[in-house]
Design an enzyme around this catalytic site. Structure first.
Site, PDB file in Angstrom:
ATOM      1  N   LYS A 107       0.871  -1.187   0.000  1.00 22.95           N
ATOM      2  CA  LYS A 107       0.000   0.000   0.000  1.00 22.95           C
ATOM      3  C   LYS A 107       0.896   1.221   0.000  1.00 22.95           C
ATOM      4  CE  LYS A 107      -4.476   0.757   0.179  1.00 22.95           C
ATOM      5  NZ  LYS A 107      -5.557  -0.109  -0.332  1.00 22.95           N
ATOM      6  N   GLY A 219     -25.049   2.564   1.333  1.00 29.96           N
ATOM      7  CA  GLY A 219     -24.211   3.127   0.276  1.00 29.96           C
ATOM      8  C   GLY A 219     -24.946   3.039  -1.038  1.00 29.96           C
ATOM      9  N   GLY A 221     -22.846   3.978  -3.993  1.00 30.57           N
ATOM     10  CA  GLY A 221     -21.733   4.341  -4.864  1.00 30.57           C
ATOM     11  C   GLY A 221     -21.372   3.168  -5.759  1.00 30.57           C
ATOM     12  N   ASN A 222     -20.096   3.112  -6.141  1.00 28.78           N
ATOM     13  CA  ASN A 222     -19.662   2.097  -7.102  1.00 28.78           C
ATOM     14  C   ASN A 222     -19.973   0.676  -6.635  1.00 28.78           C
ATOM     15  OD1 ASN A 222     -17.254   0.096  -7.812  1.00 28.78           O
ATOM     16  ND2 ASN A 222     -17.730   1.371  -9.564  1.00 28.78           N
TER      17      ASN A 222
HETATM   18  P1  NAD Z   1     -18.149   5.458  -3.400  1.00 31.11           P
HETATM   19  O1  NAD Z   1     -17.474   6.712  -3.006  1.00 31.11           O
HETATM   20  O2  NAD Z   1     -18.420   5.195  -4.856  1.00 31.11           O
HETATM   21  O3  NAD Z   1     -19.556   5.327  -2.635  1.00 31.11           O
HETATM   22  C1  NAD Z   1     -19.694   5.492  -1.265  1.00 31.11           C
HETATM   23  C2  NAD Z   1     -21.187   5.553  -0.932  1.00 31.11           C
HETATM   24  O4  NAD Z   1     -21.328   5.591   0.480  1.00 31.11           O
HETATM   25  C3  NAD Z   1     -21.912   6.776  -1.481  1.00 31.11           C
HETATM   26  O5  NAD Z   1     -23.188   6.389  -1.954  1.00 31.11           O
HETATM   27  C4  NAD Z   1     -22.070   7.662  -0.269  1.00 31.11           C
HETATM   28  O6  NAD Z   1     -23.211   8.522  -0.339  1.00 31.11           O
HETATM   29  C5  NAD Z   1     -22.264   6.608   0.804  1.00 31.11           C
HETATM   30  N1  NAD Z   1     -22.028   7.090   2.165  1.00 31.11           N
HETATM   31  C6  NAD Z   1     -21.019   7.858   2.619  1.00 31.11           C
HETATM   32  N2  NAD Z   1     -21.183   8.090   3.933  1.00 31.11           N
HETATM   33  C7  NAD Z   1     -22.309   7.453   4.315  1.00 31.11           C
HETATM   34  C8  NAD Z   1     -23.010   7.315   5.536  1.00 31.11           C
HETATM   35  N3  NAD Z   1     -22.578   7.863   6.657  1.00 31.11           N
HETATM   36  N4  NAD Z   1     -24.150   6.565   5.550  1.00 31.11           N
HETATM   37  C9  NAD Z   1     -24.612   5.994   4.413  1.00 31.11           C
HETATM   38  N5  NAD Z   1     -23.990   6.091   3.216  1.00 31.11           N
HETATM   39  C10 NAD Z   1     -22.855   6.823   3.176  1.00 31.11           C
HETATM   40  O7  NAD Z   1     -17.255   4.290  -2.773  1.00 31.11           O
HETATM   41  P2  NAD Z   1     -17.148   2.788  -3.248  1.00 31.11           P
HETATM   42  O8  NAD Z   1     -16.049   2.669  -4.246  1.00 31.11           O
HETATM   43  O9  NAD Z   1     -18.495   2.247  -3.565  1.00 31.11           O
HETATM   44  O10 NAD Z   1     -16.568   2.107  -1.898  1.00 31.11           O
HETATM   45  C11 NAD Z   1     -17.418   1.794  -0.813  1.00 31.11           C
HETATM   46  C12 NAD Z   1     -16.642   0.929   0.193  1.00 31.11           C
HETATM   47  O11 NAD Z   1     -16.143  -0.233  -0.456  1.00 31.11           O
HETATM   48  C13 NAD Z   1     -15.401   1.567   0.836  1.00 31.11           C
HETATM   49  O12 NAD Z   1     -15.269   1.020   2.131  1.00 31.11           O
HETATM   50  C14 NAD Z   1     -14.268   1.058  -0.022  1.00 31.11           C
HETATM   51  O13 NAD Z   1     -13.031   1.062   0.674  1.00 31.11           O
HETATM   52  C15 NAD Z   1     -14.744  -0.350  -0.264  1.00 31.11           C
HETATM   53  N6  NAD Z   1     -14.140  -0.994  -1.442  1.00 31.11           N
HETATM   54  C16 NAD Z   1     -14.288  -0.466  -2.674  1.00 31.11           C
HETATM   55  C17 NAD Z   1     -13.735  -1.127  -3.769  1.00 31.11           C
HETATM   56  C18 NAD Z   1     -13.932  -0.599  -5.169  1.00 31.11           C
HETATM   57  O14 NAD Z   1     -13.526  -1.297  -6.099  1.00 31.11           O
HETATM   58  N7  NAD Z   1     -14.563   0.548  -5.365  1.00 31.11           N
HETATM   59  C19 NAD Z   1     -13.005  -2.317  -3.583  1.00 31.11           C
HETATM   60  C20 NAD Z   1     -12.889  -2.851  -2.303  1.00 31.11           C
HETATM   61  C21 NAD Z   1     -13.462  -2.180  -1.234  1.00 31.11           C
END
Ligand code: NAD
Length: 429
Positions: A107, A219, A221-222
């Protein structure tokens, strides 16, 4: 990140110590795996737009590369600490091992706040980071990727700098590049789809048909959107999602008892995964309290937003009906809440297994880059499904055979694979 005395590296080490006890690892192996193999701390001098020079602190931590080149993202954050980077590098080692991809754990990070930096200044940080570490990373040594506040553009600047130094084209040096510039199709779907591939297999074990089940997701998001997409393709119904409201500086849950319409909600969602609550109300969604996603009478809960969301304060809200929790986010469950979930016998699919689809697809990106031959999306997703399904079954079999909690079983498999690789290489006895 710095916060209230919590040290993520100490937590990662104590998780490791527990597994080392279960596996009865010898002292040498414990010492090797408790700490990173190598870490680099360096200064990145940058000529700022106003003519001044600012020095940023950069890191790369390589926890273990016994199973293959290190893999892990680079975060830009003003409160980045080396202990966070150490913990994350250790977790990457276990994540790659549990899905059995031939990569180790690394990392990186830079203490900076991209919000206050121009694009040119960010480019200089990216190029400076690579100049400091180019000798010790590379497609066959350690492969970086995007993470918090870094994106595909940052990865391309880093790649360009690396290629200038190394003298050639080495697209496998870094992942998370845009499709067409060495990125892989299927990457954006990979984490969320991977979560649901593991849920599908857990449902089979519980003898439940996906079309008879419901889910609630934290959530939007992605990860969350693609997990919901995959769940709906399997025939499931999502009745509640929650997300952060930038304007009100709080989160809300959005519920529709007969099932959310994913496309409809996506059309009222911003880049950051925030849903427009007025539009949602007009479309018939109930807009309810932030934590209500956790209370829903559903079969499956998917925390896919942030860490520390299911805590000793909130865990009692989980309904009796819930059978599966699939951790899309990293670290969404605190250790106290985890103990309660374990006691209740809920089927837990732990984060480093459930969300490993992302790193698995990054591995596919690297493989395709090294071959300079790119697969179609269907092929990527099919390979992803195979990897996630195999990983899930290895863990669930271990859990059944030794009567272990799924999280412990996943750790046992991962740590054992890494310890074995260290022994096979003759690093430890
Ligand atoms: P993102 O930024 O695309 O989405 C995050 C979502 O969480 C958004 O919809 C946001 O509105 C919501 N959110 C933020 N604070 C919140 C709260 N207090 N209550 C409810 N919802 C809330 O992020 P992502 O890429 O979807 O990642 C989400 C999680 O998954 C993170 O923990 C990230 O480390 C983990 N992760 C992501 C990936 C990846 O490929 N994107 C891979 C492994 C792990």
């Amino acid at each position: 990140m710095k916060d209230s005395g919590f040290n993520p590296f100490e937590m990662a080490q104590s998780q490791f110590d527990n597994v080392a006890d279960i596996l009865d690892l010898n002292d040498g192996t414990r010492e090797l795996l408790r700490n990173p193999m190598r870490e680099y701390h360096f200064n990145i001098p940058v000529k700022m737009d106003d003519g001044s020079t600012k020095v940023f602190r950069g890191f790369r931590v390589q926890h273990n590369d016994a199973r293959g080149p290190g893999k892990g993202g680079i975060r830009f954050h003003p409160q980045e600490t080396v202990d966070t980077v150490r913990a994350l590098s250790m977790w990457m080692t276990w994540k790659c091992a549990v899905v059995d991809i031939p990569l180790g754990g690394s990392k990186g990070g830079v203490i900076c706040d991209p919000h206050n930096l121009s694009a040119r200044e960010q480019e200089q940080i990216c190029r400076g980071w690579v100049r400091q570490i180019a000798r010790d990373v590379g497609p066959f040594a350690d492969v970086p990727a995007p993470d918090v506040m870094t994106n595909a553009q940052h990865m391309l600047w880093m790649l360009d700098e690396f290629e200038a130094i190394a003298g050639g084209r080495f697209p496998g040096f870094i992942t998370g590049k845009p499709v067409g510039m060495g990125g892989s199709l299927g990457r954006k779907e990979a984490t969320g789809y991977g979560v649901m591939y593991t849920v599908r297999e857990a449902l089979k074990e519980l003898d439940l048909a996906p079309e008879d089940t419901t889910a609630s997701v934290q959530g939007f998001g992605n990860v969350a959107q693609h997990a919901i997409e995959a769940f709906h393709l399997m025939g499931g119904k999502t009745i509640c999602v929650s997300c952060w409201d930038q304007q009100d500086q709080t989160a809300y849950s959005f519920r529709k008892n007969d099932g959310i319409d994913l496309d409809e909600l996506r059309n009222m969602t911003d880049h950051f995964g925030g849903i427009d609550k007025e539009k949602a109300k007009a479309a018939g969604y109930e807009v309810i309290h932030a934590d209500d996603w956790l209370k829903q009478e559903v079969d499956i809960l998917v925390p896919a937003a942030l860490e520390n969301q299911i805590s000793k304060e909130t865990v009692s809200r989980i309904s009796e009906k819930v059978k599966i929790i699939a951790e899309g986010a990293n670290g969404p469950t605190t250790p106290e809440a985890d103990a309660v979930i374990k006691d209740r016998g809920i089927f837990m699919i732990p984060d480093f297994l459930a969300n490993a689809g992302g790193v698995t697809c990054s591995y596919f990106e690297q493989v395709q880059c090294n071959m300079n031959y790119f697969w179609g999306k269907e092929e990527v997703l099919e390979k992803l499904d195979m990897k996630m399904t195999d990983a899930f079954h290895a863990v669930s079999e271990m859990a059944r055979k030794y009567k272990l909690y799924m999280r412990d079983a996943a750790y046992v498999i991962a740590v054992n694979r890494v310890a074995e690789a260290c022994r096979d290489r003759g690093w430890v006895s």
